[in-house]
Design a protein around this motif. Structure first.
Motif, short mmCIF file in Angstrom:
data_model
loop_
_atom_site.label_atom_id
_atom_site.label_comp_id
_atom_site.label_asym_id
_atom_site.label_seq_id
_atom_site.Cartn_x
_atom_site.Cartn_y
_atom_site.Cartn_z
N PHE A 1 76.21 44.66 19.74
CA PHE A 1 76.85 44.97 18.46
C PHE A 1 76.41 43.99 17.38
O PHE A 1 76.15 44.39 16.24
CB PHE A 1 78.38 44.92 18.62
CG PHE A 1 79.10 45.16 17.33
CD1 PHE A 1 79.20 46.44 16.79
CD2 PHE A 1 79.67 44.11 16.63
CE1 PHE A 1 79.85 46.66 15.57
CE2 PHE A 1 80.32 44.32 15.42
CZ PHE A 1 80.42 45.60 14.90
N LEU A 2 76.31 42.69 17.74
CA LEU A 2 75.85 41.71 16.75
C LEU A 2 74.43 42.02 16.30
O LEU A 2 74.09 41.86 15.12
CB LEU A 2 75.93 40.30 17.33
CG LEU A 2 77.32 39.81 17.76
CD1 LEU A 2 77.25 38.38 18.25
CD2 LEU A 2 78.32 39.93 16.61
N SER A 3 73.59 42.50 17.20
CA SER A 3 72.23 42.89 16.84
C SER A 3 72.25 44.08 15.89
O SER A 3 71.45 44.16 14.95
CB SER A 3 71.43 43.25 18.09
OG SER A 3 71.29 42.14 18.94
N ALA A 4 73.19 45.01 16.12
CA ALA A 4 73.31 46.16 15.22
C ALA A 4 73.72 45.71 13.82
O ALA A 4 73.25 46.28 12.81
CB ALA A 4 74.34 47.15 15.79
N VAL A 5 74.57 44.69 13.74
CA VAL A 5 74.98 44.16 12.43
C VAL A 5 73.77 43.58 11.69
O VAL A 5 73.57 43.82 10.49
CB VAL A 5 76.08 43.09 12.59
CG1 VAL A 5 76.37 42.42 11.24
CG2 VAL A 5 77.35 43.71 13.14
N THR A 6 72.95 42.78 12.41
CA THR A 6 71.78 42.18 11.75
C THR A 6 70.78 43.23 11.31
O THR A 6 70.14 43.11 10.28
CB THR A 6 71.10 41.18 12.70
OG1 THR A 6 70.64 41.84 13.88
CG2 THR A 6 72.07 40.07 13.09
N THR A 7 70.64 44.30 12.10
CA THR A 7 69.73 45.39 11.73
C THR A 7 70.22 46.08 10.47
O THR A 7 69.45 46.39 9.56
CB THR A 7 69.61 46.40 12.88
OG1 THR A 7 69.08 45.75 14.04
CG2 THR A 7 68.69 47.55 12.50
N ALA A 8 71.55 46.35 10.44
CA ALA A 8 72.12 46.98 9.24
C ALA A 8 71.97 46.08 8.03
O ALA A 8 71.68 46.54 6.91
CB ALA A 8 73.59 47.32 9.49
N PHE A 9 72.11 44.76 8.23
CA PHE A 9 71.98 43.81 7.12
C PHE A 9 70.54 43.77 6.62
O PHE A 9 70.28 43.71 5.41
CB PHE A 9 72.42 42.42 7.57
CG PHE A 9 72.52 41.42 6.46
CD1 PHE A 9 73.63 41.39 5.62
CD2 PHE A 9 71.51 40.51 6.24
CE1 PHE A 9 73.73 40.47 4.59
CE2 PHE A 9 71.59 39.59 5.21
CZ PHE A 9 72.70 39.57 4.38
N ALA A 10 69.58 43.81 7.57
CA ALA A 10 68.17 43.78 7.18
C ALA A 10 67.79 44.99 6.33
O ALA A 10 66.86 44.91 5.51
CB ALA A 10 67.29 43.71 8.43
N ASN A 11 68.49 46.10 6.50
CA ASN A 11 68.17 47.32 5.77
C ASN A 11 68.65 47.29 4.32
O ASN A 11 68.20 48.11 3.51
CB ASN A 11 68.77 48.54 6.48
CG ASN A 11 68.09 48.83 7.81
OD1 ASN A 11 66.92 48.49 7.99
ND2 ASN A 11 68.82 49.45 8.72
N ILE A 12 69.56 46.36 3.99
CA ILE A 12 70.10 46.36 2.62
C ILE A 12 69.75 45.09 1.84
O ILE A 12 69.92 45.05 0.62
CB ILE A 12 71.64 46.53 2.65
CG1 ILE A 12 72.30 45.40 3.45
CG2 ILE A 12 72.02 47.88 3.20
CD1 ILE A 12 73.83 45.48 3.45
#
Length: 500
Positions: A405-416
């Protein structure tokens, strides 16, 4: 669980044991041991008790008892704090291990009423040696003196164990014969595993389900016919024994007479009209009631030079135990699933489908939540004037994949996040209930590899975290109780060092 009751045959037919050498006689001199190959347990496998005499009794060496390995055929060793005696009898109903069959256990009873536990028996040369427990070695040597008349017997549990071994051993001969006669598949070796596990034969190749079912059907046809089993014994001549056949792969088919055997007896087990195989083991006098069940799949084994396969099977009391256990498990599963036994497979399929759909919903919701968490961090970063934005986000998560889940957060952050903004973020997650062995996960994510590496190294040193990373991501695991005023403060201190 329902009780398992097995009705044993009680008498071995007189025609079971056949001496085919005109000059071969069973020794009657009670001062000499009967050799392995002509023992009472081999002449009459259903005999439970025998009056005999002691030939010799000596103190055993500790090395006589091998260590017990799980899953292997073993006999019970004597306790380490008790001496053991090696006793040779004139004759015995206790089978010494051989032919792939484990040793029997049993009892020796002296005239004064004392009983001595036989933990195992082994063949030494041509003689059966009984390993007997004794609280005091000298006491045993005094009671079990050469020439003393004794009773050697199999107790109820001892005979149950023997009958299981006989059932599986005779079934193995039947199975191997049908495999060879019907499909020309040779048995390379076999293992009589500890009950209640299935035994197996090792074959030169794997088998299809159709082949397995055909072999099982043919074997059970012979069982229902009640084919007789008998033993032929003859004197072993001085000529070299025939070599064991070898396949093109180099694997030997079965085993020959042991090179250390000095009993001088050649023993052949015959299933009427089906098979003739050299064997020293104990066998039932008939296939009747030995219904055979073969596990409908083979287990492939790869070796350096060839590939072989194991075929597992059950018969006799072991099959009854297996069916009883399987029925109990099926009944318990049906009760848990609130359905009848026939509906269990379909109901399990429904449960699995529902679980997959539920996991998909959870994944979708976690993806949406990850975007919200990333959005909150971005809003805070967007209002910050710092040249290097740093932030620690800690959350409670009892899922099995908190790091995912933490990896998913960083991926979402990298997209914005805009490419020019510099940042170092630390995300951490701990379970709701923590102990000294609890694991918390950390994920460092940043715009600069050097800053990420520095943060990871500092966290490893200050919190004893085990971890590593590559590029702009670093992850680690913290063991213990994560406290806001302690571990959170250390993370804040690390980020402060990074930002200055």
């Amino acid at each position: 669980m329902a009780a398992v009751i097995t009705l044993y045959p009680t008498v071995t037919p007189p025609s079971y044991h056949r001496i085919v050498s005109p000059s071969l006689k069973i020794p009657t001199d009670t001062q000499r041991p009967i050799p392995v190959g002509l023992l009472a347990c081999q002449r009459d496998p259903l005999l439970r008790e025998l009056e005999t005499s002691i030939i010799s009794c000596t103190i055993s060496q500790p090395a006589s008892f091998p260590s017990v390995k799980k899953g292997k055929k073993t006999s019970a060793p004597a306790p380490a704090d008790q001496p053991a005696l090696e006793v040779i009898l004139h004759d015995t109903v206790i089978f010494p291990e051989g032919g792939g069959q484990p040793s029997d256990t049993g009892i020796i009873k002296t005239a004064d009423g004392r009983t001595w536990t036989v933990t195992q028996a082994k063949r030494h040369g041509g003689h059966a040696v009984h390993y007997v427990q004794a609280e005091q070695a000298e006491d045993g040597l005094t009671s079990l003196t050469p020439g003393t008349n004794v009773t050697v017997s199999l107790g109820e549990l001892d005979f149950d164990r023997r009958y299981d071994h006989m059932s599986m051993h005779t079934s193995q001969h039947l199975l191997s014969a049908v495999l060879e006669n019907s499909l020309n598949i040779h048995t390379l070796s076999w293992s009589l595993t500890a009950a209640p596990a299935p035994s197996y034969v090792e074959l030169a190749r794997s088998m299809t389900t159709e082949e397995i079912l055909a072999v099982q059907s043919e074997a059970n046809k012979l069982v229902f016919e009640g084919r007789k089993v008998h033993v032929e014994v003859q004197e072993m001549d001085d000529k070299p024994q025939p070599a064991v056949p070898v396949l093109e792969s180099g694997r030997a088919v079965g085993k020959g007479v042991p090179t250390d055997y000095t009993g001088g007896i050649m023993r052949t087990v015959i299933i009427d009209g089906v098979d003739r195989s050299p064997c020293c083991g104990t066998h039932l006098p008939t296939l009747h009631n030995l219904q055979l069940f073969i596990i409908p799949q083979t287990e492939a084994l790869s070796r350096s030079a060839a590939t072989s396969a194991r075929l597992y099977f059950l018969a006799g009391p072991r099959l009854i135990t297996y069916l009883t256990s399987t029925h109990s498990q099926l009944a318990a599963a049906a009760a848990t699933l609130s359905c009848g036994a026939p509906q269990v497979p379909d109901r399990i399929g429904q449960v699995v489908d529902e679980r997959k759909r539920a996991e998909k919903r959870v994944d979708d919701l976690e993806f949406e939540l990850a975007k919200h968490v990333a959005g909150d961090v971005w809003q805070e970063m967007e209002s910050s004037q710092a040249a290097l934005f740093v932030k620690h986000v800690h959350r409670t998560d009892d899922s099995a994949n908190a790091l995912g889940f933490l990896s998913a957060v960083t991926t979402a952050f990298a997209n914005i996040i805009p490419a020019e903004r510099r940042f170092v973020l630390v995300f951490s997650s701990s379970p709701s209930s923590q102990t000294s062995t609890s694991a918390s996960v950390l994920l460092v994510f940043g715009s600069d590899e050097k800053c990420v590496k520095l943060a990871g190294d500092l966290l490893k040193g200050k919190l004893n975290i085990k971890g590593g990373g590559k590029g702009t991501r670093w992850s680690g695991k913290f063991t213990g109780v994560w406290r806001e005023g302690r571990e959170d403060a250390v993370v804040s201190e690390v980020l402060k060092v990074i930002s200055t």
